[in-house]
Design a protein around this motif. Sequence first.
Motif, PDB file in Angstrom:
ATOM      1  N   ALA A 273      -9.526   7.299  -1.120  1.00 18.73           N
ATOM      2  CA  ALA A 273      -8.554   6.700  -2.040  1.00 18.73           C
ATOM      3  C   ALA A 273      -8.022   5.381  -1.501  1.00 18.73           C
ATOM      4  CB  ALA A 273      -7.405   7.665  -2.291  1.00 18.73           C
ATOM      5  N   ASN A 274      -8.079   5.209  -0.192  1.00 15.97           N
ATOM      6  CA  ASN A 274      -7.619   3.954   0.391  1.00 15.97           C
ATOM      7  C   ASN A 274      -8.410   2.762  -0.127  1.00 15.97           C
ATOM      8  OD1 ASN A 274      -7.936   1.952   3.058  1.00 15.97           O
ATOM      9  ND2 ASN A 274      -5.861   2.669   2.640  1.00 15.97           N
ATOM     10  N   SER A 275      -9.636   3.000  -0.593  1.00 14.75           N
ATOM     11  CA  SER A 275     -10.481   1.913  -1.088  1.00 14.75           C
ATOM     12  C   SER A 275      -9.905   1.239  -2.320  1.00 14.75           C
ATOM     13  CB  SER A 275     -11.894   2.443  -1.404  1.00 14.75           C
ATOM     14  OG  SER A 275     -12.506   2.955  -0.241  1.00 14.75           O
ATOM     15  N   CYS A 276      -9.060   1.937  -3.064  1.00 14.42           N
ATOM     16  CA  CYS A 276      -8.462   1.311  -4.246  1.00 14.42           C
ATOM     17  C   CYS A 276      -6.978   1.019  -4.064  1.00 14.42           C
ATOM     18  CB  CYS A 276      -8.675   2.177  -5.489  1.00 14.42           C
ATOM     19  SG  CYS A 276      -8.017   3.853  -5.379  1.00 14.42           S
ATOM     20  N   ILE A 277      -6.420   1.369  -2.894  1.00 18.69           N
ATOM     21  CA  ILE A 277      -5.009   1.081  -2.628  1.00 18.69           C
ATOM     22  C   ILE A 277      -4.821  -0.353  -2.137  1.00 18.69           C
ATOM     23  CG2 ILE A 277      -3.062   1.648  -1.117  1.00 18.69           C
ATOM     24  CD1 ILE A 277      -3.952   4.545  -1.197  1.00 18.69           C
ATOM     25  N   ASN A 278      -5.730  -0.820  -1.280  1.00 21.82           N
ATOM     26  CA  ASN A 278      -5.571  -2.148  -0.687  1.00 21.82           C
ATOM     27  C   ASN A 278      -5.444  -3.268  -1.714  1.00 21.82           C
ATOM     28  OD1 ASN A 278      -5.653  -1.003   1.849  1.00 21.82           O
ATOM     29  ND2 ASN A 278      -7.812  -1.413   2.174  1.00 21.82           N
ATOM     30  N   PRO A 279      -6.328  -3.332  -2.737  1.00 23.21           N
ATOM     31  CA  PRO A 279      -6.164  -4.400  -3.734  1.00 23.21           C
ATOM     32  C   PRO A 279      -4.808  -4.370  -4.428  1.00 23.21           C
ATOM     33  CG  PRO A 279      -8.316  -3.364  -3.944  1.00 23.21           C
ATOM     34  CD  PRO A 279      -7.529  -2.525  -2.990  1.00 23.21           C
ATOM     35  N   ALA A 280      -4.267  -3.167  -4.652  1.00 15.70           N
ATOM     36  CA  ALA A 280      -2.949  -3.066  -5.275  1.00 15.70           C
ATOM     37  C   ALA A 280      -1.872  -3.666  -4.381  1.00 15.70           C
ATOM     38  CB  ALA A 280      -2.635  -1.605  -5.583  1.00 15.70           C
ATOM     39  N   ILE A 281      -2.011  -3.479  -3.071  1.00 14.18           N
ATOM     40  CA  ILE A 281      -1.038  -4.066  -2.131  1.00 14.18           C
ATOM     41  C   ILE A 281      -1.136  -5.584  -2.146  1.00 14.18           C
ATOM     42  CG2 ILE A 281      -0.372  -4.232   0.295  1.00 14.18           C
ATOM     43  CD1 ILE A 281      -1.308  -1.352   0.647  1.00 14.18           C
ATOM     44  N   TYR A 282      -2.377  -6.109  -2.120  1.00 11.48           N
ATOM     45  CA  TYR A 282      -2.540  -7.563  -2.165  1.00 11.48           C
ATOM     46  C   TYR A 282      -1.933  -8.143  -3.444  1.00 11.48           C
ATOM     47  CZ  TYR A 282      -6.155  -6.572   1.345  1.00 11.48           C
ATOM     48  OH  TYR A 282      -6.829  -6.136   2.444  1.00 11.48           O
ATOM     49  N   ALA A 283      -2.203  -7.474  -4.564  1.00  6.80           N
ATOM     50  CA  ALA A 283      -1.793  -8.006  -5.863  1.00  6.80           C
ATOM     51  C   ALA A 283      -0.291  -7.945  -6.087  1.00  6.80           C
ATOM     52  CB  ALA A 283      -2.511  -7.248  -6.987  1.00  6.80           C
ATOM     53  N   THR A 284       0.405  -7.078  -5.351  1.00  2.71           N
ATOM     54  CA  THR A 284       1.852  -6.930  -5.570  1.00  2.71           C
ATOM     55  C   THR A 284       2.695  -7.463  -4.419  1.00  2.71           C
ATOM     56  OG1 THR A 284       1.765  -4.673  -4.648  1.00  2.71           O
ATOM     57  CG2 THR A 284       1.543  -4.909  -7.038  1.00  2.71           C
ATOM     58  N   LYS A 285       2.109  -7.590  -3.222  1.00  2.98           N
ATOM     59  CA  LYS A 285       2.900  -7.965  -2.045  1.00  2.98           C
ATOM     60  C   LYS A 285       2.496  -9.293  -1.418  1.00  2.98           C
ATOM     61  CE  LYS A 285       5.520  -4.275  -1.927  1.00  2.98           C
ATOM     62  NZ  LYS A 285       6.993  -4.387  -2.100  1.00  2.98           N
ATOM     63  N   HIS A 286       1.204  -9.544  -1.306  1.00  5.53           N
ATOM     64  CA  HIS A 286       0.748 -10.753  -0.626  1.00  5.53           C
ATOM     65  C   HIS A 286       1.092 -11.972  -1.489  1.00  5.53           C
ATOM     66  CE1 HIS A 286      -1.811 -13.729   1.288  1.00  5.53           C
ATOM     67  NE2 HIS A 286      -2.066 -12.883   2.260  1.00  5.53           N
ATOM     68  N   PRO A 287       1.839 -12.954  -0.962  1.00  7.09           N
ATOM     69  CA  PRO A 287       2.329 -14.048  -1.809  1.00  7.09           C
ATOM     70  C   PRO A 287       1.239 -14.872  -2.468  1.00  7.09           C
ATOM     71  CG  PRO A 287       2.670 -14.511   0.544  1.00  7.09           C
ATOM     72  CD  PRO A 287       2.276 -13.080   0.430  1.00  7.09           C
ATOM     73  N   TYR A 288       0.123 -15.117  -1.778  1.00  4.90           N
ATOM     74  CA  TYR A 288      -0.929 -15.964  -2.336  1.00  4.90           C
ATOM     75  C   TYR A 288      -1.898 -15.158  -3.205  1.00  4.90           C
ATOM     76  CZ  TYR A 288       0.843 -19.233   1.146  1.00  4.90           C
ATOM     77  OH  TYR A 288       1.650 -20.048   1.902  1.00  4.90           O
ATOM     78  N   PHE A 289      -2.309 -13.983  -2.736  1.00  5.05           N
ATOM     79  CA  PHE A 289      -3.193 -13.147  -3.542  1.00  5.05           C
ATOM     80  C   PHE A 289      -2.521 -12.756  -4.857  1.00  5.05           C
ATOM     81  CE2 PHE A 289      -5.816 -12.304   0.269  1.00  5.05           C
ATOM     82  CZ  PHE A 289      -7.068 -12.401  -0.306  1.00  5.05           C
ATOM     83  N   LYS A 290      -1.232 -12.494  -4.798  1.00  5.94           N
ATOM     84  CA  LYS A 290      -0.494 -12.119  -6.009  1.00  5.94           C
ATOM     85  C   LYS A 290      -0.605 -13.209  -7.069  1.00  5.94           C
ATOM     86  CE  LYS A 290       4.145 -10.722  -7.514  1.00  5.94           C
ATOM     87  NZ  LYS A 290       5.533 -10.426  -7.047  1.00  5.94           N
ATOM     88  N   GLN A 291      -0.470 -14.443  -6.648  1.00 11.26           N
ATOM     89  CA  GLN A 291      -0.525 -15.564  -7.584  1.00 11.26           C
ATOM     90  C   GLN A 291      -1.920 -15.738  -8.180  1.00 11.26           C
ATOM     91  OE1 GLN A 291       0.572 -19.254  -5.739  1.00 11.26           O
ATOM     92  NE2 GLN A 291       0.680 -20.395  -7.663  1.00 11.26           N
ATOM     93  N   VAL A 292      -2.944 -15.675  -7.328  1.00 13.75           N
ATOM     94  CA  VAL A 292      -4.309 -15.916  -7.800  1.00 13.75           C
ATOM     95  C   VAL A 292      -4.816 -14.747  -8.636  1.00 13.75           C
ATOM     96  CG1 VAL A 292      -6.685 -16.362  -7.089  1.00 13.75           C
ATOM     97  CG2 VAL A 292      -4.792 -17.397  -5.831  1.00 13.75           C
ATOM     98  N   ILE A 293      -4.613 -13.514  -8.166  1.00 11.07           N
ATOM     99  CA  ILE A 293      -5.072 -12.350  -8.927  1.00 11.07           C
ATOM    100  C   ILE A 293      -4.350 -12.272 -10.267  1.00 11.07           C
ATOM    101  CG2 ILE A 293      -5.075  -9.822  -8.971  1.00 11.07           C
ATOM    102  CD1 ILE A 293      -5.617  -9.848  -5.980  1.00 11.07           C
ATOM    103  N   GLY A 294      -3.051 -12.607 -10.279  1.00 13.08           N
ATOM    104  CA  GLY A 294      -2.319 -12.625 -11.542  1.00 13.08           C
ATOM    105  C   GLY A 294      -2.919 -13.607 -12.527  1.00 13.08           C
TER     106      GLY A 294
END
Length: 350
Positions: free
Chosen positions: A301-322
């Motif tokens: 399940a960790n394989s699908c948790i990491n992208p969620a963390i990037y998309a909601t917490k990481h300042p740059y990934f959040k902007q680009v993925i959004g």
Amino acid sequence: MDSNDTIPVSGTTETMTELFRFDDMRQRIVVSCLFALISVLGTAGNSLVIVAVILSRKLRTATNVFVVNLSLADLFTCLVLPWNVVALLSPDGWPIDGAVCAIAAVVIFTCVSCSVYTLAAIAINRFVIITRPMHKYKAYYSRWKLVLMVVLTWGISLFIAVIPLLFGLGELGYDDKYGTCTHKTSHPLSDYYSLTQALLIYPVPMVTIVVCYVAVFRHVRNHARNITEQADSSSTQSQFTQPVRRESSHRQNISRRQVEITKNLFYVVCAFILCITPYCAALVIPRSEPFIPWAGAIILANSCINPAIYATKHPYFKQVIGAIVRCRLSAIPEPSSCLKKSSQNRWKPR
């Protein structure tokens, strides 16, 4: 008969866990549904992370080389998970060529190991960028050194996965006991492989991760204390010290940005530790067989948790993925050359 019932064997009483087989179809269906859900979510999420780095030059940093490597490992895991769904939903055993199941097992074991070692590499990277001068950081993480580090994470992980083939400690393929593509527990040395796997995957990378993040925490705490002391002392100095204060403030802002990124990557580490610990513990704790299929689902399940963390917490990934999710590619900061070319061709008059 319940899995905790007992049966007499040669005048003694043995628990069913000693003769455990994961053959309850209701449980197998539930686990297979979890695998299918993880596969779909993980494939979509990790693909987004990789595409984000491709489309934005702002995300092309040394740290994100390891982030992409982690996403690739998770993506490969998700792509082969459907074979375990096929295995679990086949009550009469593996229905096709056994080599397919063996390859799926190698891929999963390799990718899980690669995830752990990549997280350790990220921890070392954050330690260096926070605690060392920038010129040293750039020297440590040149292009070719990054390539070597990535190759090492995969090489070590593949070695761990194929130990059964190299040293005869077991055999990979369809396991009748759990009904999945893994190492075959029917092999007389399979327990040694489980123990070897747990020892090679878990302790060294986890110790590295803990040591690095503790060192980062201590450095940031001392840095904040020094900044406070400098600010207090500078308030009593003359106007000629203003450039010094501005330089100090600039260093503080850079540190805060890197600390924020480090903190968000630490969330990824925490999630992985929570997911992998039950599985590694189950490998070495006696009579934990009934829990192992569920522990396997937790770690995957960790394989699908990491992208969620990037998309909601990481300042740059959040902007680009959004921007990607909203189909507003023009809002992507520092677009890559391929995105610029694609946009130009899209609006080019015909």
